[in-house]
Design an enzyme around this catalytic site. Structure first.
Site, PDB file in Angstrom:
ATOM      1  N   THR A 166       0.753  -1.292  -0.064  1.00 21.40           N
ATOM      2  CA  THR A 166      -0.054   0.016  -0.008  1.00 21.40           C
ATOM      3  C   THR A 166       0.890   1.322   0.096  1.00 21.40           C
ATOM      4  OG1 THR A 166      -1.845  -1.203   0.950  1.00 21.40           O
ATOM      5  CG2 THR A 166      -1.680   1.354   1.503  1.00 21.40           C
ATOM      6  N   THR A 225       1.383  -4.001   4.229  1.00 20.28           N
ATOM      7  CA  THR A 225       1.465  -4.464   5.705  1.00 20.28           C
ATOM      8  C   THR A 225       0.897  -5.720   6.024  1.00 20.28           C
ATOM      9  OG1 THR A 225      -0.758  -3.691   5.481  1.00 20.28           O
ATOM     10  CG2 THR A 225       0.729  -2.132   6.160  1.00 20.28           C
ATOM     11  N   ASP A 226       0.307  -6.436   5.066  1.00 18.19           N
ATOM     12  CA  ASP A 226      -0.450  -7.638   5.158  1.00 18.19           C
ATOM     13  C   ASP A 226       0.222  -8.765   5.790  1.00 18.19           C
ATOM     14  OD1 ASP A 226      -2.807  -6.344   4.623  1.00 18.19           O
ATOM     15  OD2 ASP A 226      -3.424  -7.184   2.728  1.00 18.19           O
TER      16      ASP A 226
END
Ligand code: SIN
Length: 339
Positions: free
Chosen positions: A23, A103-104
């Protein structure tokens, strides 16, 4: 890509920024869009250009290693990243590495590198919850803080660190704890190591477990197939039996509470152990630790307990241990008690 150095800049630490997507490199059709965007589409040069003052913190060497949404992180990319970090840090021309990531799965990649990088120089991961195109995008400040930390002279010898929303986390402890909030990372139970703010770095404590140069692990491996199953009300043994039939090399169970396991699932897992498949018992709770011989009698059932590792990090450690030839239960338990 390396920024050209003025005489003053030449005295600054030399930090490699490796971009992998996420992101932080995401773009949406409009500035209010913080969910329906495409991750990993903005290149590393544009990411760096959005950070004012970066060239007064460090001399930057930038590389685009990948452009992925980190939900699609692969073993191949883990191996490539670890190898590139090791190559760069082995050079006298690089003082530290910053990796931009989604971030995942950031916490998984961070732990892989924490266990497989062979250098005491700083390695910092950072990310963002809002795409680069968003109002109040968090990526530029997170990136500035990550480079500030890498260049600070304080982050070496601490393994892989995560700089996010001003805090500094240890790769082993950090977890994503919000689907949407800008303050999306915590180190549950244990807390952050310190913070970066307004160009200043302050550590409050150090992580104690061995990492990087003090582990036997490397990422240039054939990653063994290890899967995660979860315990919940009414769970069947279907998933475990299917994994065993498919020839899985190890299983991590995300148990309830203190790693307790539904009797049906526990029987299936104990049957898997009888067939020579290591089973590691973790918890789905997201905080706390799973005590050996606590909620389940590990020694009697042949299970290994994960301690404070989440199921996802327990899977990383089990894969690395199996790849180095460790599969005997007592030896695996020693690995989990150590790293
Ligand atoms: C990703 O993990 O690549 C997308 C989500 C994010 O970075 O927040």
């Amino acid at each position: 890509m390396t920024t050209s150095a003025t005489p003053q800049a030449a005295a600054l630490p030399r930090i490699a920024v490796l971009a992998t997507g996420g992101t932080i490199a995401g773009s949406a059709p409009d500035a209010a869009n913080t969910a329906g965007y495409q991750a990993g589409v903005i290149g590393v040069a544009q990411l760096l250009a959005a950070v004012p003052g970066l060239d007064s913190v460090a001399q930057i060497h930038a590389e685009q290693v990948a452009s992925v949404d980190s939900k699609d992180m692969s073993f191949a990319l883990w191996s490539t990243l670890a190898q590139r970090v090791n190559e760069l840090l082995a050079s006298d021309d690089i003082d530290g590495v910053v990796i931009t990531h989604g971030t995942d799965t950031l916490e998984e990649t961070a732990y892989v590198l924490h266990l497989t990088v062979k250098s005491a120089k700083p390695v910092i991961l950072t990310a963002a919850m809002r795409p680069a195109s968003a109002l109040s995008a968090d990526g530029p400040l997170n990136l500035l803080n990550a480079v500030t930390l890498a260049a600070s002279g304080q982050a070496g010898g601490q393994g892989v660190l995560v700089a996010f929303n001003n805090r500094i986390h240890c790769a082993r402890d950090v977890a994503k704890i919000s689907t949407y909030a800008v303050d999306a990372f915590q180190s549950p139970e244990i807390g952050a190591l310190g913070w970066v703010q307004d160009g200043r770095v302050e550590f409050q404590r150090r992580a104690l477990r061995p990492h990087t140069v003090d582990t036997p692990f490397g990422a240039a491996i054939q990653w063994p197939q290890v899967e995660i199953v979860t315990s919940y009300a009414g769970v069947s043994r279907l998933a475990v039996d299917a994994l065993v039939s498919a020839g899985v090399r190890g299983i991590v169970v995300a148990g309830t509470g203190n790693g307790s396991i539904h009797a049906t699932l526990q029987q299936a897992l104990s049957d898997a152990v009888a067939k020579g498949i290591p089973v590691v018992r973790a918890s789905r709770v997201g905080s706390g630790h799973v005590m050996h011989n606590g909620a389940a009698k590990d020694d009697a059932l042949g299970f290994v307990s994960a301690g404070t590792l989440s199921p996802f990090k327990a899977r990383v450690l089990l894969m690395l241990a199996l790849a180095t030839g460790t599969s005997e239960k007592a030896e695996l338990q020693r690995v989990f008690d150590t790293y």
